[in-house]
Design a protein around this motif. Structure first.
Motif, PDB file in Angstrom:
ATOM      1  N   ILE A  29       2.846 -11.656  -8.640  1.00 43.24           N
ATOM      2  CA  ILE A  29       2.760 -12.171  -7.268  1.00 43.24           C
ATOM      3  C   ILE A  29       3.494 -11.242  -6.309  1.00 43.24           C
ATOM      4  N   ILE A  30       4.691 -10.803  -6.695  1.00 47.06           N
ATOM      5  CA  ILE A  30       5.471  -9.885  -5.858  1.00 47.06           C
ATOM      6  C   ILE A  30       4.690  -8.597  -5.619  1.00 47.06           C
ATOM      7  N   LYS A  31       4.118  -8.057  -6.688  1.00 46.37           N
ATOM      8  CA  LYS A  31       3.364  -6.797  -6.589  1.00 46.37           C
ATOM      9  C   LYS A  31       2.162  -6.934  -5.653  1.00 46.37           C
ATOM     10  N   SER A  32       1.538  -8.116  -5.633  1.00 43.66           N
ATOM     11  CA  SER A  32       0.348  -8.315  -4.792  1.00 43.66           C
ATOM     12  C   SER A  32       0.657  -8.205  -3.306  1.00 43.66           C
ATOM     13  N   TYR A  33       1.914  -8.410  -2.910  1.00 46.94           N
ATOM     14  CA  TYR A  33       2.284  -8.286  -1.497  1.00 46.94           C
ATOM     15  C   TYR A  33       2.516  -6.836  -1.090  1.00 46.94           C
ATOM     16  N   GLY A  34       2.713  -5.941  -2.037  1.00 48.92           N
ATOM     17  CA  GLY A  34       2.808  -4.516  -1.737  1.00 48.92           C
ATOM     18  C   GLY A  34       4.168  -4.009  -1.304  1.00 48.92           C
ATOM     19  N   SER A  35       5.007  -4.863  -0.739  1.00 47.92           N
ATOM     20  CA  SER A  35       6.345  -4.456  -0.330  1.00 47.92           C
ATOM     21  C   SER A  35       7.267  -5.670  -0.350  1.00 47.92           C
ATOM     22  N   THR A  36       8.561  -5.395  -0.431  1.00 44.02           N
ATOM     23  CA  THR A  36       9.522  -6.499  -0.433  1.00 44.02           C
ATOM     24  C   THR A  36       9.536  -7.191   0.929  1.00 44.02           C
ATOM     25  N   ARG A  37       9.291  -6.438   1.975  1.00 40.57           N
ATOM     26  CA  ARG A  37       9.281  -7.026   3.322  1.00 40.57           C
ATOM     27  C   ARG A  37       8.171  -8.059   3.453  1.00 40.57           C
ATOM     28  N   GLN A  38       6.975  -7.718   2.991  1.00 38.99           N
ATOM     29  CA  GLN A  38       5.850  -8.648   3.061  1.00 38.99           C
ATOM     30  C   GLN A  38       6.075  -9.857   2.148  1.00 38.99           C
ATOM     31  N   PHE A  39       6.627  -9.617   0.978  1.00 34.78           N
ATOM     32  CA  PHE A  39       6.937 -10.706   0.051  1.00 34.78           C
ATOM     33  C   PHE A  39       7.943 -11.672   0.674  1.00 34.78           C
ATOM     34  N   ALA A  40       9.003 -11.127   1.274  1.00 38.40           N
ATOM     35  CA  ALA A  40      10.034 -11.961   1.895  1.00 38.40           C
ATOM     36  C   ALA A  40       9.474 -12.732   3.090  1.00 38.40           C
ATOM     37  N   ARG A  41       8.638 -12.097   3.858  1.00 43.67           N
ATOM     38  CA  ARG A  41       8.097 -12.744   5.048  1.00 43.67           C
ATOM     39  C   ARG A  41       7.093 -13.842   4.710  1.00 43.67           C
ATOM     40  N   ASN A  42       6.224 -13.582   3.753  1.00 47.90           N
ATOM     41  CA  ASN A  42       5.135 -14.518   3.471  1.00 47.90           C
ATOM     42  C   ASN A  42       5.456 -15.567   2.421  1.00 47.90           C
TER      43      ASN A  42
END
Length: 147
Positions: free
Chosen positions: A64-77
């Motif tokens: 799931i984390i990898k699907s967001y592409g970056s830690t910033r996108q993961f944290a935001r979404n």
């Protein structure tokens, strides 16, 4: 006398370089669930290291984390928390906050920081699982007070 001065200067420079404060401010027992939870969020918000964040998670959460592409996108979404600067602490106000039963634990963390110049305080709980002596983040519990 001149070579002695060079050796002394190199020694002082080495000593001062070794005392720099470049590393994370994460302390504690490396084998504890509290440490694993803190390092996980430190990798997201301070280091912004996607691979390290994924290595601290179970394979399912890592995908799931990898699907967001970056830690910033993961944290935001997914986490729904954004910080420009952040201080991460374990909530130790109640014994019931940390629930540990064998190979599973639930840890609550307190986040204090800034985002776009405004002060932000938040709290999250994470569920961890111990596999072969290492703690992994299994789930980030949804904020019960979020809209």
């Amino acid at each position: 006398m001149y070579p002695l001065r060079i050796v002394f200067t190199l020694f002082i420079l080495t000593f001062l370089t070794a005392c720099s404060d470049d590393g994370p401010e994460v302390s504690g027992d490396n084998d504890s669930p509290e440490y694993a939870a803190t390092v996980f969020f430190y990798a997201i918000y301070e280091e912004k290291d996607l691979k390290k964040t994924m290595s601290m998670a179970t394979p399912k959460l890592a995908r799931i984390i990898k699907s967001y592409g970056s830690t910033r996108q993961f944290a935001r979404n997914l986490i729904n928390m954004q910080f420009d600067t952040v201080n991460i602490e374990i909530d130790r106000t109640s014994k019931s906050i940390r629930k540990r039963y064998g190979d599973k634990a639930t840890i609550t963390l307190i986040f204090s920081g800034t985002h776009l110049g405004k002060k932000v305080d938040d709290m999250r709980s994470v569920k961890l699982i111990n596999k072969k002596g290492k703690w992994f983040i299994e789930k980030i519990v949804d904020d019960p007070y979020a809209r």
